[in-house]
Design a protein around this motif. Structure first.
Motif, mmCIF file in Angstrom:
data_model
loop_
_atom_site.group_PDB
_atom_site.id
_atom_site.type_symbol
_atom_site.label_atom_id
_atom_site.label_comp_id
_atom_site.label_asym_id
_atom_site.label_seq_id
_atom_site.Cartn_x
_atom_site.Cartn_y
_atom_site.Cartn_z
ATOM 1 N N GLY A 1 0.798 -1.215 0.000
ATOM 2 C CA GLY A 1 0.000 0.000 0.000
ATOM 3 C C GLY A 1 0.835 1.271 0.000
ATOM 4 O O GLY A 1 0.388 2.317 0.476
ATOM 5 N N PHE A 2 2.058 1.193 -0.504
ATOM 6 C CA PHE A 2 3.006 2.305 -0.489
ATOM 7 C C PHE A 2 3.197 2.810 0.944
ATOM 8 O O PHE A 2 4.054 2.344 1.665
ATOM 9 C CB PHE A 2 2.554 3.431 -1.429
ATOM 10 N N ARG A 3 2.386 3.734 1.388
ATOM 11 C CA ARG A 3 2.589 4.330 2.716
ATOM 12 C C ARG A 3 2.347 3.326 3.845
ATOM 13 O O ARG A 3 2.900 3.462 4.928
ATOM 14 C CB ARG A 3 1.678 5.540 2.893
ATOM 15 N N ALA A 31 3.650 3.484 7.472
ATOM 16 C CA ALA A 31 2.710 4.102 8.414
ATOM 17 C C ALA A 31 1.991 3.071 9.275
ATOM 18 O O ALA A 31 1.686 3.323 10.446
ATOM 19 C CB ALA A 31 1.687 4.950 7.655
ATOM 20 N N ASN A 32 1.705 1.907 8.691
ATOM 21 C CA ASN A 32 1.013 0.831 9.422
ATOM 22 C C ASN A 32 1.721 -0.493 9.130
ATOM 23 O O ASN A 32 1.147 -1.403 8.545
ATOM 24 C CB ASN A 32 -0.456 0.750 8.994
ATOM 25 N N HIS A 53 5.386 -12.256 -10.504
ATOM 26 C CA HIS A 53 4.580 -11.046 -10.440
ATOM 27 C C HIS A 53 4.999 -10.068 -11.528
ATOM 28 O O HIS A 53 5.896 -10.351 -12.322
ATOM 29 C CB HIS A 53 4.638 -10.406 -9.050
ATOM 30 N N MET A 54 4.348 -8.897 -11.546
ATOM 31 C CA MET A 54 4.542 -7.946 -12.643
ATOM 32 C C MET A 54 4.685 -6.518 -12.152
ATOM 33 O O MET A 54 4.578 -5.582 -12.947
ATOM 34 C CB MET A 54 3.375 -8.054 -13.632
ATOM 35 N N CYS A 55 4.950 -6.345 -10.874
ATOM 36 C CA CYS A 55 5.057 -5.012 -10.286
ATOM 37 C C CYS A 55 6.258 -4.960 -9.349
ATOM 38 O O CYS A 55 6.362 -5.795 -8.441
ATOM 39 C CB CYS A 55 3.774 -4.687 -9.518
ATOM 40 N N PRO A 56 7.175 -4.018 -9.539
ATOM 41 C CA PRO A 56 8.363 -3.964 -8.673
ATOM 42 C C PRO A 56 8.045 -3.623 -7.222
ATOM 43 O O PRO A 56 8.784 -4.012 -6.322
ATOM 44 C CB PRO A 56 9.228 -2.880 -9.322
ATOM 45 N N ASN A 57 6.938 -2.915 -6.972
ATOM 46 C CA ASN A 57 6.582 -2.618 -5.589
ATOM 47 C C ASN A 57 6.128 -3.889 -4.870
ATOM 48 O O ASN A 57 6.473 -4.117 -3.706
ATOM 49 C CB ASN A 57 5.491 -1.551 -5.528
#
Length: 312
Positions: free
Chosen positions: A214-216, A220-221, A246-250
């Motif tokens: 969730g990025f933050r 944050a949590n 997967h297909m997303c670096p995050n």
């Protein structure tokens, strides 16, 4: 879903997270594109999509749209207006920016006025310069469109691996109607695997769940973020998976960097490793695991997978 998937005139859109965390994703993508004869350029004028700052709410939407308009201009100028991001966040951000520039005249006017007032008249965006559906496609969609060619370059037998897939939120859940191969049980990655005679476990508990970052939320949590990832890992553990694709670096960061931490929480020894789809295809095509795939940048060692595949 009828969607034009390009094999030429491509601007391979670079990703901040790919470049800083897993550069092997970019070199693997280029390796595969070159093998398949896919024509592309990397434009040195490209700027960041702003995704990280945008989703942290520290970068306003108008600035994000303006930077996208600038990137669109350079792609059109160099004759490669087919945007192919390696990152699902770039994919989602660029598509959203194109929609706003095309459909919201007030936004387009503000962006163009800012260009003109700063002496950048050549960057002015004209409505429908970029089609958000047909001019912005993910690298995995290009692989999918060329999946029948993959076996021509196969060098490694992947058939003995137990593979699960993770498609991620920013591909499946932001531009819902543009998603190929379903969203309730997404199969885009699974179908590409099948083309390499690498069967997946298909649907599994938590297949559609977010990676947890969730990025933050990762910061944050953090405990909540890791709880979500733990649910995913426990499902993979129950299925005795060798590899999560997967297909997303995050997502890659969340899974790969935090696997050992979650293993200590659960007491389970997770034996699966993580690869972006471009890395898996490059591996299948005989790419060097270090020089091309960049597995030395991974936190979870990929060597056990190579050993299972009898790759030195």
């Amino acid at each position: 879903m009828n969607k034009f998937i390009p094999s030429k005139d491509i601007t391979l859109f670079r990703s901040c997270l790919v470049s800083t965390e897993y550069p092997g994703i970019e070199s693997s993508t280029k390796f595969v594109f070159d093998k398949l004869g896919i024509e592309y350029v990397v434009d040195r004028n490209q700027s960041c999509c702003t995704g990280l700052g945008h989703y942290y709410d520290i970068f306003d939407e108008l600035s994000t749209v303006a930077l996208a308009a600038r990137n669109f201009h350079h792609a059109i100028k160099n004759g490669h207006k087919q945007f192919v991001p390696m990152c699902s966040t770039c994919y989602a951000i660029l598509k959203n920016a194109a929609i706003m520039l095309n459909e919201k005249e007030d936004v387009r006017n503000q962006v163009n006025e800012s260009f003109i007032s700063n002496g950048l008249e050549d960057l002015v965006y004209t409505k429908d310069d970029i089609d958000p559906i047909n001019n912005i496609t993910h690298t995995v969609e290009v692989f999918f469109n060329n999946r029948e060619k993959l076996s021509e370059f196969g060098c490694v037998d992947l058939s003995n691996l137990t593979i699960a897939t993770h498609h991620g939120c920013h591909y499946c859940k932001v531009h819902y109607d543009d998603t190929l191969c379903g969203v309730r049980n997404p199969m885009l990655l699974d179908d590409v695997c099948s083309a390499m005679n690498a069967s997946t476990i298909g649907y599994y508990d938590h297949k559609r769940m977010t990676c947890g970052s969730g990025f933050r939320q990762r910061y944050a949590n953090k405990e909540l973020s890791l709880d979500v990832t733990e649910d995913k890992f426990e499902s993979l553990y129950e299925n005795d998976v060798d590899l999560l694709v997967h297909m997303c670096p995050n997502c890659h960061v969340q899974f790969d960097r935090y696997q050992n931490i979650i293993s200590k929480r659960t007491g389970h020894d997770y034996n699966f490793v993580h690869l972006n789809m471009s890395q898996l295809i490059a591996l299948y095509m005989g790419a060097d695991p270090y020089k091309v795939m960049g597995i030395q940048t991974h936190s979870v060692s990929v060597e056990p997978l190579l050993k299972k595949l009898k790759i030195n």
